[in-house]
Motif scaffolding. Structure first.
Motif, mmCIF file in Angstrom:
data_model
loop_
_atom_site.group_PDB
_atom_site.id
_atom_site.type_symbol
_atom_site.label_atom_id
_atom_site.label_comp_id
_atom_site.label_asym_id
_atom_site.label_seq_id
_atom_site.Cartn_x
_atom_site.Cartn_y
_atom_site.Cartn_z
ATOM 1 N N THR A 131 76.580 -80.150 47.470
ATOM 2 C CA THR A 131 77.378 -79.953 46.279
ATOM 3 C C THR A 131 76.782 -78.826 45.456
ATOM 4 N N THR A 132 77.601 -78.269 44.559
ATOM 5 C CA THR A 132 77.141 -77.200 43.701
ATOM 6 C C THR A 132 76.042 -77.699 42.764
ATOM 7 N N SER B 131 70.642 -68.324 51.602
ATOM 8 C CA SER B 131 69.739 -68.227 50.448
ATOM 9 C C SER B 131 70.231 -67.271 49.363
ATOM 10 N N PRO B 132 71.478 -67.435 48.894
ATOM 11 C CA PRO B 132 71.924 -66.630 47.763
ATOM 12 C C PRO B 132 71.174 -67.038 46.498
ATOM 13 N N THR B 133 71.307 -66.252 45.457
ATOM 14 C CA THR B 133 70.646 -66.569 44.186
ATOM 15 C C THR B 133 71.099 -67.927 43.671
ATOM 16 N N ALA B 134 72.391 -68.200 43.799
ATOM 17 C CA ALA B 134 72.973 -69.497 43.466
ATOM 18 C C ALA B 134 74.123 -69.726 44.432
ATOM 19 N N HIS B 135 74.564 -70.968 44.541
ATOM 20 C CA HIS B 135 75.628 -71.294 45.481
ATOM 21 C C HIS B 135 76.632 -72.238 44.844
ATOM 22 N N THR B 136 77.898 -72.077 45.225
ATOM 23 C CA THR B 136 78.943 -72.986 44.792
ATOM 24 C C THR B 136 79.901 -73.238 45.944
ATOM 25 N N VAL C 256 82.773 -72.785 38.354
ATOM 26 C CA VAL C 256 82.205 -71.536 37.837
ATOM 27 C C VAL C 256 82.868 -71.206 36.509
ATOM 28 N N ARG C 257 82.065 -71.076 35.459
ATOM 29 C CA ARG C 257 82.575 -70.758 34.119
ATOM 30 C C ARG C 257 82.012 -69.412 33.691
ATOM 31 N N VAL C 258 82.893 -68.512 33.308
ATOM 32 C CA VAL C 258 82.497 -67.153 32.946
ATOM 33 C C VAL C 258 82.784 -66.927 31.471
ATOM 34 N N THR C 259 81.785 -66.420 30.740
ATOM 35 C CA THR C 259 81.923 -66.165 29.317
ATOM 36 C C THR C 259 81.389 -64.784 28.985
ATOM 37 N N LEU D 292 75.966 -64.706 44.025
ATOM 38 C CA LEU D 292 76.495 -66.063 43.950
ATOM 39 C C LEU D 292 77.232 -66.305 45.257
ATOM 40 N N GLY D 293 76.669 -67.171 46.104
ATOM 41 C CA GLY D 293 77.301 -67.491 47.370
ATOM 42 C C GLY D 293 78.421 -68.492 47.171
ATOM 43 N N VAL D 294 79.558 -68.230 47.807
ATOM 44 C CA VAL D 294 80.734 -69.082 47.650
ATOM 45 C C VAL D 294 81.113 -69.667 49.010
ATOM 46 N N GLY D 295 81.211 -70.984 49.082
ATOM 47 C CA GLY D 295 81.720 -71.630 50.283
ATOM 48 C C GLY D 295 80.675 -71.946 51.329
ATOM 49 N N PRO D 296 81.107 -72.589 52.419
ATOM 50 C CA PRO D 296 80.164 -73.113 53.417
ATOM 51 C C PRO D 296 79.384 -72.062 54.182
ATOM 52 N N ARG D 297 79.964 -70.880 54.408
ATOM 53 C CA ARG D 297 79.233 -69.863 55.175
ATOM 54 C C ARG D 297 77.996 -69.371 54.437
#
Length: 226
Positions: free
Chosen positions: A7-8, A199-204, A210-213, A189-194
């Motif tokens: 999970t994220t 080892s991305p900086t963060a993963h979702t 993902v909230r962008v401000t 920011l890695g997105v999805g199962p692949r």
């Protein structure tokens, strides 16, 4: 989502610009990619399952060069044109990645660019089929001399936005794309199962968490996770 995909986790990142891959990141086009590339692989006597392991993130001609290293590059370019036409015409099953519509609405007024291995026609077709707005700045296949994992596309997008590569955050799903962003000196920011094992900086898992401000000083805050 497969059971082995974590999970994220919650992360907070900051950037001055967001550089967005398309396929697998904003648009789920896996069904089309699988149909077209399975057909090509069978036609050339290759194992389709093995071929699909290397197709994501690259321009088609480079995938062909990896799979058929002894074949003249001119033939790869020719086959790539045929496959691009097939993929552009086949939009069955092309849908937005979960959370992509809200994400694109959130970044609309912030510095961002599309950086994709698709050409302009394919990118337009898939973004339109997914109901997503096409960014004003997009770096497509026609605008680079080298495909991901070469960093050229990301570096060109950063330069056109006037943002230092180190201040950019790339959103990517594939090994080739993440390697390209890293080579450009960017966080990912890695997105999805692949992206899980890369080892991305963060993963979702997708873009729903993902909230962008946009902050008053021009910084973009990206919160990943609940």
């Amino acid at each position: 989502m497969p059971a082995n995909v974590p999970t994220t986790t919650t992360s907070v990142l900051t950037a001055r610009a967001l550089l967005l891959d398309m396929d697998g990141t904003l648009v789920n086009s896996d069904a089309v990619v699988e149909r077209c590339w399975r057909g090509w692989a069978v036609e050339h006597g290759l194992d389709p399952d093995e071929a699909l392991k290397v197709v994501h993130g690259r321009q088609g001609y480079l995938t062909m060069a990896v799979l058929l290293p002894d074949r003249p590059m001119e033939q790869n370019y020719a086959d790539n044109r045929v496959l691009l036409a097939q993929e552009t015409a086949d939009l069955d099953g092309v849908v937005p990645v979960a959370g992509a519509p809200a994400f694109m609405a959130a970044v609309a007024g912030l510095p961002h660019a599309l950086v994709t291995s698709a050409d302009e026609a394919l990118a337009t077709a898939r973004m339109t089929a997914s109901g997503l707005p096409m960014p004003a700045l997009r770096i497509t296949a026609e605008q680079v001399s080298a495909s991901k994992p070469d960093p050229e596309g990301f570096l060109k997008a950063a330069a056109e936005l006037g943002v230092d590569p180190a201040d950019c955050l790339a959103l990517e799903d594939s090994e080739a794309g993440i390697a390209a962003a890293r080579a450009a000196g960017m966080r990912v920011l890695g997105v999805g199962p692949r992206a899980v094992s890369l080892s991305p900086t963060a993963h979702t898992r997708d873009l729903t968490d993902v909230r962008v401000t946009g902050l008053p000083d021009g910084t973009i805050r990206i919160r990943v996770g609940v």
